[in-house]
Design an enzyme around this catalytic site. Structure first.
Site, PDB file in Angstrom:
ATOM      1  N   CYS A   3      18.097 -16.689 -17.957  1.00 16.49           N
ATOM      2  CA  CYS A   3      17.337 -15.843 -18.873  1.00 16.49           C
ATOM      3  C   CYS A   3      15.872 -16.142 -18.592  1.00 16.49           C
ATOM      4  O   CYS A   3      15.489 -17.317 -18.495  1.00 16.49           O
ATOM      5  CB  CYS A   3      17.688 -16.181 -20.318  1.00 16.49           C
ATOM      6  SG  CYS A   3      16.568 -15.428 -21.530  1.00 16.49           S
ATOM      7  N   CYS A  44      14.483  -9.265 -16.588  1.00 18.05           N
ATOM      8  CA  CYS A  44      15.377  -9.571 -17.707  1.00 18.05           C
ATOM      9  C   CYS A  44      16.799  -9.589 -17.163  1.00 18.05           C
ATOM     10  O   CYS A  44      17.280  -8.567 -16.660  1.00 18.05           O
ATOM     11  CB  CYS A  44      15.235  -8.496 -18.779  1.00 18.05           C
ATOM     12  SG  CYS A  44      16.338  -8.718 -20.193  1.00 18.05           S
TER      13      CYS A  44
END
Ligand code: DGL
Length: 266
Positions: free
Chosen positions: A187, A77
């Site tokens: 992302c 992440c």
């Protein structure tokens, strides 16, 4: 051999299901390694949350993975990585591999001298991204594009929907108009939208996803620590989620590419 044992799993987590794009790359690079994946989908998206919340969830999930015997942690992440990585590394007793938007390779390979970075608001506004832009943006233009809403689309498995396309067009069109020939997926959810992104940008724009580089880094760290598994056997992947268990099983099965069982976490 460490106390944990070389057959211990690699622990991987994300705010939700996006980190499965990284899990795929790790599994492809290290098919014999057992894997545990935690999706904090019950709390996604992290991108608009404050840093304290993100750091607290990251700590809790790292503890869950360690309790399950993880011999290394992969923070799949970007948002957690830019907000909380120092904090996790300060106490975590096993190697921690993190993400960062692939601005460096994009800056090295652009031909037009303009690159676009797609990421969450938290990532775009972070000191880590400011540092990367300062280090690699001397002679090029780096356009930073926050993309609210895209994580939610992937969490709903809307990988090809009109709504997902409309958001992507809104975010990507200004970058193309400014001459970007390279898009950094900052992302881990966004690689699941790669087909729509390719449709929008056409064949000549490079799309940069750092997942394969992260998988290489995981392999290096396991090798350095002498904790790679010695057993050439098919590995097992186990899945955990903070979302409703039925929803989690459906979405993770779609994105992982096979039917899985998912255990709940708080
Ligand atoms: N996959 C996460 C990332 O790479 C998404 C964060 C979020 O939930 O907003 O940043």
């Amino acid at each position: 051999m460490t106390a944990l044992g070389n057959d211990a799993p690699i622990g991987v987590f994300d705010s939700g299901v996006g980190g499965l794009s990284v899990l795929h790359a790790i599994h492809a690079k290290l098919p014999e390694e057992n894997l545990i994946y935690v999706a904090d989908s019950g709390n996604a998206p992290y991108g608009d949350r404050d840093a304290g919340f993100i750091a607290a969830r990251a700590t809790k999930i790292t503890e869950i993975l360690l309790t399950r015997g993880a011999k290394a942690i992969v923070v799949a992440c970007n948002t957690v990585s830019v907000v909380a990585i120092e904090r996790i590394r300060s106490w975590c007793p096993v190697p921690v591999v993190a993400m960062e938007p692939a601005i460096k390779p994009a800056a090295q390979n652009t031909r037009t001298g303009v690159i676009g970075v797609l990421a969450t608001r938290q990532t775009i506004a972070s000191p880590s991204v400011a540092r990367l832009c300062q280090s690699h943006g001397q002679n090029i233009e780096i356009l930073l594009q926050p993309c609210p809403g895209l994580v939610e689309q992937v969490e709903k498995a809307e990988l090809l929907s009109d709504a997902s396309r409309a958001l992507l067009v809104e975010y990507i069109s200004p970058l193309l108009a400014a001459g970007a020939d390279t898009l950094v997926l900052g992302c881990t959810h966004y690689p699941f939208l790669a087909q729509l992104i390719r449709d929008i940008v056409g064949p000549d724009v490079a799309i940069v996803d750092p997942a394969v580089a992260v998988a290489r880094q995981v392999a290096r760290r396991l090798g350095d620590q002498c904790v790679s598994t010695p057993h050439p056997r098919p590995a097992e992947a186990r899945f955990f989620s903070s979302a409703d268990p039925d929803d989690a099983r459906t979405i993770i099965s779609v994105l992982w590419g096979q039917n899985v069982t998912v255990q709940g976490i708080e």
